[in-house]
Scaffold this motif. Structure first.
Motif, PDB file in Angstrom:
ATOM      1  N   SER A 550      -6.052   9.830   0.440  1.00 38.18           N
ATOM      2  CA  SER A 550      -6.729   8.508   0.376  1.00 38.18           C
ATOM      3  C   SER A 550      -6.667   8.079  -1.153  1.00 38.18           C
ATOM      4  O   SER A 550      -7.316   7.061  -1.371  1.00 38.18           O
ATOM      5  CB  SER A 550      -8.076   8.459   0.758  1.00 38.18           C
ATOM      6  N   ARG A 576      -2.470   2.298   5.192  1.00 42.11           N
ATOM      7  CA  ARG A 576      -3.260   2.665   4.234  1.00 42.11           C
ATOM      8  C   ARG A 576      -3.059   2.329   2.891  1.00 42.11           C
ATOM      9  O   ARG A 576      -1.851   2.739   2.470  1.00 42.11           O
ATOM     10  CB  ARG A 576      -3.887   4.038   4.513  1.00 42.11           C
ATOM     11  N   ASP A 615     -12.188   7.504   0.537  1.00 47.24           N
ATOM     12  CA  ASP A 615     -12.310   7.846   2.042  1.00 47.24           C
ATOM     13  C   ASP A 615     -12.019   9.320   2.427  1.00 47.24           C
ATOM     14  O   ASP A 615     -11.070   9.865   1.781  1.00 47.24           O
ATOM     15  CB  ASP A 615     -11.352   6.969   2.660  1.00 47.24           C
ATOM     16  N   ILE A 617     -10.554  11.359   5.006  1.00 46.46           N
ATOM     17  CA  ILE A 617     -10.188  11.408   6.154  1.00 46.46           C
ATOM     18  C   ILE A 617      -9.857  12.741   6.849  1.00 46.46           C
ATOM     19  O   ILE A 617      -8.896  13.540   6.261  1.00 46.46           O
ATOM     20  CB  ILE A 617      -8.929  10.492   6.137  1.00 46.46           C
TER      21      ILE A 617
END
Length: 1275
Positions: A550, A576, A615, A617
């Motif tokens: 991220s 992303r 983030d 993830i």
């Protein structure tokens, strides 16, 4: 590359030893050539080793030189000078003692030389004699030198190879048990197997069918020639060589004739000797007198002729248990009444319920039981509390495998409740085996207080501990990275993770994958920068985790990336966008200085993610399958995704590089799976304050850790302690008494799993509901509860074991008397798994340390220094050592284990290599004594099971000594009421009582200092070398002349009282370590005060130095002098072969004091040295002619009268021949060493050996000349 020229004949032992030695140096193994070396090398025999490939190469010729060089390369020629000298001795033994006689026996069978039956018979008898010498030497050892295979084993094993193949029948091997055991151990080593293949041992000695192949026959002849130093197809022999061979043949014939004569003389005794094996068989005697369990064993029947563990260990334990000797209540009205001698309490490290004990547990129990018995015999209120651990992960894994194997079902097919019932059923079947083993080990545990960590009493304590620590905030809920085992489907603690170090690319097996998985590589790839053509290159060892990236991090001071502030990197497989973050944790000099960040799957990245609000993830589910990732990776197994991601990056052109990378791989110690960092909400214990208290307790001296070399580790761990994750995603264990709260009220917003505010704990669901209602200020009917599915880490319940076993949190009598305990004794490998947790939780929950001292013993490894592991086949059940087991029996045990078929085969090979003939019956006492003798305060013990057998022989010697002594005491002997000196003791009596007092002192100080080798050495030396070898021998004349007159009777009485004291006290000092044999023998001794004597040796007072205070250094010094003289006389007698003949001995003393000392000890000197008379002389007195001379010490010279006892002319002739041989050897060696190129061409090791050989020959020559001079004076 070096070249090794060897014979192609499979029985040429000279070449075989070189080939085996070569197998031990795989990195520099020479090229093997099965033909004669070129004539240009001037090599006279095979094997020949040529070092190098050009002119002027170093050529080593002959078995010893070649094998020594190769063994040195493979580090098999000794670790120090002492070992090297020992190896050289064994090489000499193989060459000079074994080889000639082996060839004399086997070559006629092979048709290499004619078969003369008479000559063959006597050669065979000589071979057996030499092998018996070897048998005695190898008895207490696994290998000849040190703890692993050396050149000594290779040389001696190949020297006896032919006899084992063709001449030693099963009946011979039965007599040579130690040699056979050692030989089979050697030939089953992988290096031996590669050269020799599987060796079939001789079943019946018959002529070997000769091979028809002419080349083979030629080779066989060559093997025979090699023994006499010739080579096939070599240069013609010189006249000198032929003369030498003729001389050798003549000597061999004389030797054989001499042996024939000896055989004739020994014919009668030999028939008697043949009975000896029968007598040995009597050692397996069983106790057959009907004795109901718990009743006292019969001690009236005569003792069997020989020691037998099966006889000795029968019936005692149930009687001890029924009599209550192991209970702290024994001999007192109440445990609460004060005992001026003190209280000793220790709890057993609860073994896992998962199966059988191994030798590591046996070591723990041998030490703990010895300590407990010692404290009990000292009169303390002693309790050793037994218990068993439910072993959450281990037990669940075992039962799950069993279910799948037997019924093809998983635990999920059964459901939680039914699965737990299955585990209880398994526990009830298997759990008792552990207690049975502990009883067989003689463990003096109070079985009425036995505990299981899942018992209601202990489960209540676990629940209470959790609730109290949760209420206090020490236990809290948090979502953070845990160590996750996909195989176990559970979190594991940091200390259940093994760190496997890799030096580079390595393929490792992973559960659930058919093919091995690649680790130890660093993959570089690029991320594109959004809105530009630029890219940033990052690297990772776990390429599959890039799916959860991220961010990309760089160092704030790295000038290369300053322009990327505020920019985004684009993920190649989804839309992303990932920020470029600047963080100090990045190492500017590693790789490109840019680092990919996966906050949900890496501990460092997790902290970066927290700092930069990234983030998190999560891309892995609990089974290791990919989630939250784009197609085609979705649902892939994690290590299959590794390959797929790499290929996808290559397809996109973003793969840059892959290279070897040294790294550490985290491996689950339970399942051997690769551990994954995974984000999970779990329960944690805040250890900061508790860890500080535990460290301070040791720093301030309130808690003592022995040995103190563990302190550094203790402080390092405690001062840097991390919070402890106590959640385990299992079904077997203590279910966490915590409930997630849902409030059916719109005024209360719904909570999240990781929010500790929405969790309450309670002893019951009702209690938890009331607490929740109070916390959220609503009525109880609006509260819905969901109990946590997880169970507590097994070490949580083990951590409160020292007080939960006594009923905590309830105030009980046991808790008040026995908590805190006295000592915690365990292996150093669980210092932090268990010891640290007990200290922390004891201080937290009771405000007291759970014990005052921690003694950490070494960890048991196998004879090769490997950790005990089922897959290596080296995990040994103590019961198998006690009762003995065949190799087939060991193999059969593997079938019942949970090992995979491949591991079973590997384990079988391990067993075959280490225990080729199985494990001999050793008995409990020998096992315990061996384990205590090994327990130095080091870190590891390399335990060879075969050496335990040596201590069984010690038991036998003990048995025979007591039997002989009791016979000497007589049936009507009555001991004095108190052990004391009467003033009439002889010098022998004073000495043995001094040695007894010294042994009592050494045992007492040894137990206090946990010096178990010190204790066993003191006991062994007293019984064997002092009581048996010296005292019992020296008092035989006293007993034989006991009835001559009143004075003799009185001397014999005093002597018997001394002997009784030695037996009675000697057994008592040994009792804590060898409980069975000491009880058996002690029960046969008369009592000093029969009316108030304790019923068992286990509750008899342990001897103390204030009672046995007769140690005298003066007496010891005098006897040391006497024994030095005795040994010198014995040595002289052996030199001149005076086996039966008694000779007069003149001791020339330096001063009047020494003369007086010899007068004082004349009887002892005469008896122990088997002399006719011992005559002391002053320095100026004349020594009669015809004596052999030896210096005993600076105070005394021994002169042994030989005149008239031996054939002087014959002895001089023998010595003249020997002198000539030695001089020739030395001349040859000196000539070799004087060569101009000797120092350049000959390896340093060989030069050192030559120098040592020359020195030894010189010493031997001087001795020969001295002996000749002595003999000439007699002529």
């Amino acid at each position: 590359m070096a070249s090794l020229y060897v014979s192609s004949h499979s029985d040429d032992f000279r070449s075989l030893v070189a080939l085996i030695a070569a197998e031990f140096c795989p990195s520099s193994r020479p090229r093997t050539i099965t033909e004669d070396p070129p004539a240009s090398l001037n090599a006279r025999s095979r094997p020949t080793l040529v070092l190098g490939t050009g002119e002027g190469d170093t050529v080593l010729s002959g078995s010893s030189a070649v094998a020594w060089y190769l063994a040195s390369q493979g580090k098999r020629a000794g670790q120090d000078n002492k070992q090297q000298s020992q190896i050289w001795q064994w090489l000499s033994f193989a060459d000079n003692e074994l080889t000639p006689v082996s060839c004399a026996v086997v070559f006629p069978l092979m048709g290499v030389m004619g078969l003369d039956k008479k000559l063959h018979q006597s050669s065979r008898a000589e071979l057996l004699r030499v092998l018996k010498v070897l048998d005695k030497a190898i008895e207490p050892r696994t290998f000849l030198v040190g703890e692993s295979i050396t050149l000594a084993d290779m040389a001696v094993a190949t020297a006896v190879l032919l006899p084992f193949k063709y001449a030693l029948e099963p009946s011979d091997r039965k007599v040579l048990t130690n040699v056979t055991r050692w030989f089979l151990t050697c030939i089953n080593q992988p290096q031996f197997l590669k050269v020799l293949g599987n060796i079939a041992l001789c079943e019946k000695m018959v002529p070997v069918t000769p091979k028809t192949n002419a080349a083979a026959n030629a080779n066989a002849s060559q093997a025979a020639d090699d023994v006499t130093g010739a080579t096939a197809n070599g240069p013609p022999k010189t006249e000198a060589q032929l003369k030498k061979e003729a001389k050798k043949r003549e000597k061999m014939e004389k030797f054989q004739q001499k042996k024939e004569m000896e055989e004739k003389k020994k014919k009668q005794p030999q028939t008697e000797k043949k009975v000896k094996p029968e007598k040995k068989e009597l050692g397996v005697i069983t106790y057959d007198i009907p004795t109901p369990a718990g009743e006292k064993k019969d001690v009236v029947s005569p003792l069997p002729d020989a020691y037998s563990p099966q006889y000795v260990e029968a019936a005692w334990y149930p009687w001890w248990e029924k009599q209550g000797f192991f209970k702290p209540e024994y001999g007192r009205k109440s445990i609460s009444e004060p005992n001026p001698r003190g209280v000793f309490m220790m709890c057993i490290p609860p073994p896992n319920v998962t199966g059988s004990l191994h030798l590591g547990h046996a070591l723990t129990n041998a030490i703990q039981d010895s300590l407990t018995r010692w404290h009990r015999m000292k009169g303390e209120t002693a309790l050793w509390n037994p218990g068993c651990d439910h072993a959450g992960i281990a037990t669940q894994v075992v039962v799950e495998k069993k279910l799948m194997r037997e019924r093809g079902m998983s635990r999920h097919d059964l459901g939680r409740e039914n699965f737990i019932q299955e585990v209880w059923k398994w526990k009830n079947e298997k759990g008792d085996r552990i207690y049975h083993q502990l009883r067989k080990l003689g463990s003096s545990l109070d079985w009425d207080r036995a505990c299981f960590t899942m018992d209601p009493k202990l489960s209540y304590a676990v629940q209470e501990a959790f609730i109290r620590m949760h209420e206090e905030g020490v236990i809290y809920r948090s979502k953070r990275l845990v160590n996750w085992s996909c195989t176990l489907n559970s979190a594991i603690s940091d200390i259940e993770v093994d760190k496997k170090e890799l030096t580079g690319r390595t393929l490792l097996p992973v559960p659930g994958y058919k093919e091995k998985v690649e680790f130890g590589v660093l993959v570089s790839f690029s991320y594109k920068i959004d809105g530009s053509d630029e890219e940033v290159i990052v690297a990772t060892t776990r390429i599959e985790t890039m799916l959860g990236d991220s961010a990309v991090a760089v160092h704030p001071a790295d000038a290369r990336y300053q322009h990327l502030k505020g920019k985004m990197a684009v993920h190649p497989f989804c839309d992303r966008k990932m920020p470029i973050v600047f963080d100090d944790f990045v190492d500017v000099n590693f790789g490109t200085g840019a680092v990919k960040i996966t906050p949900a799957h890496d501990h460092n990245d997790y902290e970066v993610g927290e700092r930069h609000n990234l983030d998190f993830i999560n891309i892995l589910d609990e089974n290791g399958l990919l989630i939250n990732v784009p197609s085609p990776f979705l649902g892939m197994k994690r290590f299959e995704a590794r390959k797929a991601v790499l290929q996808a990056l290559k397809d996109r052109g973003q793969f840059k590089d892959i290279k070897d990378n040294p790294m550490v791989v985290p491996v689950c110690s339970r399942s051997k799976d690769i551990v994954e960092p995974l984000l999970k909400p779990q329960w944690y214990v805040n250890c900061t304050d508790m860890g500080k208290q535990a460290a301070d307790a040791v720093r301030e001296g309130r808690l003592k850790i022995i040995p103190d070399h563990h302190l550094k580790t203790w402080f390092n761990w405690m001062d840097n302690i991390r919070d402890w994750c106590i959640s385990r995603q299992l079904w077997w264990g203590h279910r966490i008494p915590a409930y997630f709260v849902t409030v059916n009220d719109p005024s209360v917003k719904p909570g999240e799993d990781m929010d500790g505010h929405y969790w309450v704990s309670g002893r019951t669901e009702e209690e938890a509901r009331e607490r929740a209602a109070k916390r959220f200020n609503v009525s109880a009917d609006k509260i819905a509860l969901r109990q946590d599915e997880d169970v507590l880490d097994t070490w949580f319940s083990s951590g409160i074991f020292p007080f939960s076993i006594f009923g905590w949190p309830n105030e009980t009598q046991d808790l008040n008397v026995f908590y805190p305990g006295t000592l915690l004794e365990t292996g150093h490998d669980i210092l932090f798994f268990w010891v640290a947790r007990m200290v922390m939780m004891g201080l937290k929950l009771t405000g007291k340390l759970p014990f005052k001292e921690v003694y950490l013993h070494a960890v048991v490894r196998d004879a090769h220094g490997r950790k005990m592991s089922k897959s290596l086949g080296n995990v040994i059940d103590p019961l198998d050592v006690i009762t003995g087991i065949s190799l087939e029996g060991l193999h059969a045990q593997l079938k019942d284990s949970n090992l995979d078929p491949v591991e079973v085969e590997k384990a079988k090979q391990g067993q075959k290599s280490d225990y080729p003939t199985g494990i001999p019956e050793c008995g409990t006492d020998a096992l315990r004594f061996a384990l205590c003798a090994y327990t130095s305060q080091g870190r590891d013990i390399n335990l060879d099971v075969n050496r335990i057998l040596g201590y069984r022989h010690f038991c036998n010697k003990l048995w025979n000594a007591v039997k002989f002594a009791m016979k000497s005491l007589g049936d009507n002997f009555v001991p004095w009421e108190k052990a004391q000196l009467c003033g009439e003791e002889s010098v022998s009596d004073r000495w043995i009582l001094s040695r007894l007092s010294a042994a009592v002192g050494l045992c007492g100080s040894g137990f206090r200092a946990y010096d178990f080798p010190g204790i066993t050495t003191a006991i062994y030396n007293f019984w064997l070398y002092e009581l048996c070898d010296v005292y019992l021998e020296s008092v035989k004349p006293v007993f034989s002349k006991a009835e001559e007159d009143a004075a003799s009777q009185r001397r014999a009485l005093v002597c018997r009282q001394t002997l009784y004291t030695c037996l009675e006290v000697g057994l008592r000092i040994l009792a804590p370590i060898m409980p069975f044999v000491t009880e058996e023998l002690y029960q046969r001794l008369p009592r000093r005060r029969p009316q108030d004597n304790p019923p068992s040796i286990s509750v008899t007072p342990y001897p103390q130095t204030d009672e046995f205070c007769w140690h005298s250094e003066d007496v010891d010094r005098q006897m040391d002098f006497v024994m030095t003289v005795v040994k010198t006389i014995r040595s002289l007698r052996a030199d001149y072969n005076l086996t039966k003949t008694r000779a007069d001995c003149y001791l020339q003393c330096i001063d009047a004091e020494t003369v007086s000392l010899v007068h004082k000890y004349t009887l002892q000197l005469q008896t122990l040295s088997y002399s006719q008379a011992v005559i002391p002389l002053t320095a100026d007195q004349h020594v009669p002619e015809g004596c052999a001379v030896a210096i005993a010490s600076d105070r005394c010279t021994v002169n042994l009268m030989l005149k008239g006892l031996i054939d002087v002319e014959k002895e001089v002739a023998k010595l003249t021949t020997k002198k000539g041989d030695l001089e020739k050897q030395m001349e040859k060696l000196t000539e070799k060493m004087a060569k101009s190129d000797y120092k350049e061409k000959v390896p340093v090791k060989v030069q050192e050996l030559d120098a040592e050989k020359l020195r030894q020959s010189q010493t031997e020559l001087e001795k020969v000349k001295e002996a000749m001079d002595n003999f000439k004076k007699m002529m």
